[in-house]
Design a protein around this motif. Structure first.
Motif, PDB file in Angstrom:
ATOM      1  N   ALA A 264       2.933  -7.481  13.650  1.00 15.03           N
ATOM      2  CA  ALA A 264       3.080  -6.077  13.262  1.00 15.03           C
ATOM      3  C   ALA A 264       1.766  -5.480  12.770  1.00 15.03           C
ATOM      4  N   SER A 265       0.897  -6.314  12.198  1.00 20.52           N
ATOM      5  CA  SER A 265      -0.387  -5.810  11.709  1.00 20.52           C
ATOM      6  C   SER A 265      -1.250  -5.285  12.850  1.00 20.52           C
ATOM      7  N   GLY A 266      -0.962  -5.730  14.072  1.00 21.34           N
ATOM      8  CA  GLY A 266      -1.720  -5.283  15.228  1.00 21.34           C
ATOM      9  C   GLY A 266      -1.070  -4.145  15.994  1.00 21.34           C
ATOM     10  N   THR A 267      -0.007  -3.584  15.438  1.00 19.73           N
ATOM     11  CA  THR A 267       0.611  -2.431  16.091  1.00 19.73           C
ATOM     12  C   THR A 267      -0.057  -1.131  15.683  1.00 19.73           C
ATOM     13  N   GLY A 268      -0.693  -1.132  14.494  1.00 17.87           N
ATOM     14  CA  GLY A 268      -1.235   0.106  13.949  1.00 17.87           C
ATOM     15  C   GLY A 268      -0.180   0.942  13.257  1.00 17.87           C
ATOM     16  N   LEU A 269       0.986   0.342  13.000  1.00 22.18           N
ATOM     17  CA  LEU A 269       2.093   1.077  12.387  1.00 22.18           C
ATOM     18  C   LEU A 269       2.573   0.450  11.080  1.00 22.18           C
ATOM     19  N   MET A 270       1.972  -0.665  10.672  1.00 19.05           N
ATOM     20  CA  MET A 270       2.403  -1.340   9.454  1.00 19.05           C
ATOM     21  C   MET A 270       1.346  -1.224   8.364  1.00 19.05           C
ATOM     22  N   ASP A 271       1.783  -0.934   7.155  1.00 21.10           N
ATOM     23  CA  ASP A 271       0.918  -0.991   5.981  1.00 21.10           C
ATOM     24  C   ASP A 271       0.687  -2.473   5.689  1.00 21.10           C
ATOM     25  N   ILE A 272      -0.531  -2.952   5.931  1.00 19.29           N
ATOM     26  CA  ILE A 272      -0.763  -4.393   5.825  1.00 19.29           C
ATOM     27  C   ILE A 272      -0.775  -4.872   4.379  1.00 19.29           C
ATOM     28  N   ARG A 273      -0.912  -3.962   3.432  1.00 19.72           N
ATOM     29  CA  ARG A 273      -0.885  -4.361   2.020  1.00 19.72           C
ATOM     30  C   ARG A 273       0.555  -4.554   1.542  1.00 19.72           C
ATOM     31  N   LYS A 274       1.416  -3.626   1.913  1.00 14.74           N
ATOM     32  CA  LYS A 274       2.818  -3.683   1.481  1.00 14.74           C
ATOM     33  C   LYS A 274       3.694  -4.454   2.462  1.00 14.74           C
ATOM     34  N   GLN A 275       3.151  -4.753   3.641  1.00 14.46           N
ATOM     35  CA  GLN A 275       3.883  -5.454   4.696  1.00 14.46           C
ATOM     36  C   GLN A 275       5.201  -4.749   5.021  1.00 14.46           C
ATOM     37  N   GLN A 276       5.063  -3.450   5.293  1.00 12.62           N
ATOM     38  CA  GLN A 276       6.223  -2.667   5.715  1.00 12.62           C
ATOM     39  C   GLN A 276       5.758  -1.559   6.650  1.00 12.62           C
ATOM     40  N   TRP A 277       6.689  -1.088   7.479  1.00 13.99           N
ATOM     41  CA  TRP A 277       6.352  -0.012   8.407  1.00 13.99           C
ATOM     42  C   TRP A 277       5.908   1.221   7.633  1.00 13.99           C
ATOM     43  N   HIS A 278       4.889   1.903   8.156  1.00 15.46           N
ATOM     44  CA  HIS A 278       4.340   3.082   7.490  1.00 15.46           C
ATOM     45  C   HIS A 278       4.965   4.333   8.102  1.00 15.46           C
ATOM     46  N   LYS A 279       5.754   5.035   7.314  1.00  9.92           N
ATOM     47  CA  LYS A 279       6.554   6.145   7.827  1.00  9.92           C
ATOM     48  C   LYS A 279       5.699   7.275   8.398  1.00  9.92           C
ATOM     49  N   GLU A 280       4.591   7.595   7.752  1.00  9.37           N
ATOM     50  CA  GLU A 280       3.764   8.699   8.243  1.00  9.37           C
ATOM     51  C   GLU A 280       3.143   8.367   9.598  1.00  9.37           C
ATOM     52  N   ALA A 281       2.669   7.136   9.749  1.00 11.23           N
ATOM     53  CA  ALA A 281       2.090   6.722  11.032  1.00 11.23           C
ATOM     54  C   ALA A 281       3.146   6.749  12.132  1.00 11.23           C
TER      55      ALA A 281
END
Length: 214
Positions: free
Chosen positions: A178-195
């Motif tokens: 998921a870190s390589g999708t460009g859609l996950m907050d890598i610090r919180k390890q969760q999908w980033h809603k704004e992205a």
């Protein structure tokens, strides 16, 4: 007891069968082919190619190992990151997968970064920048260039995740993938809603559950 390791890469599938002392008992390999005749920068494979290669490489490895398959107690898979396997609701791929080395989505990458406030803003929000090869721009490409296909999208998977899905029936994605999708907050390890909303407000429901490797 034995363990099987699978590496599904861009050029082929490799398999090792080892015992728990690390001794190699069998090897298998089968090549993958890229789809030819695509637009400049495009790099695609049919997911069926990976599964056919997996079956043939596994058959070869088991034949070489001369072991009882019932003695296999562990099956590990590694595979390509960043690619995009769009699935229908029934779990079949909508179209061929755009791979990690597909650079036909430069325009889509720029659009997403601009919506997120630029490169620095992207890094601040997600902990990473958005590279052209990442999955996010491939999703937007499908939405812009193939809207009929996009309308069928039920689940977003990467090549590695698709192989796991094929083997287990579970639609999930490891944090590393998921870190390589460009859609996950890598610090919180969760999908980033704004992205996600920068591509499609309804995309979040099509992203799989995140998990540790298992």
């Amino acid at each position: 007891m034995y363990a099987i390791g699978v590496d599904s890469g861009t050029q082929g599938t490799k398999i090792l069968i080892v015992d728990f002392d690390g001794k190699v008992h069998g090897r298998g390999h089968h090549p993958h082919r890229l789809i030819s005749g695509l637009e400049p920068g495009a790099s695609e494979q049919d997911p069926k190619t990976w599964m056919d290669a997996l079956k043939k490489a596994l058959k070869e490895a088991l034949k070489n190992a001369k072991i009882n398959p019932s003695k296999v107690v562990s099956f590990g898979v590694s595979g390509q990151q960043h690619g995009f396997v769009p699935l229908k609701k029934n779990g079949t791929p909508i179209r061929p997968s755009k791979l990690w080395n597909d650079t036909s989505t430069v325009e889509e990458t720029k659009i997403i970064i601009k919506k997120m406030g630029g490169h620095r803003s992207y890094i601040k929000k997600l902990g990473i920048s958005l590279a052209v090869g990442y999955t996010a721009s491939k999703i937007l490409w499908l939405k812009r260039k193939e809207p009929d296909n996009y309308s069928q999208l039920s689940t977003v998977l990467l090549p590695h995740n698709y192989i796991n899905f094929y083997l287990t029936g579970k639609r999930h994605m490891e944090y590393g993938d998921a870190s390589g999708t460009g859609l996950m907050d890598i610090r919180k390890q969760q999908w980033h809603k704004e992205a996600i909303r920068a591509i499609d407000p309804e995309l979040e429901e099509k992203l799989p559950q995140l998990s540790h490797p298992s």
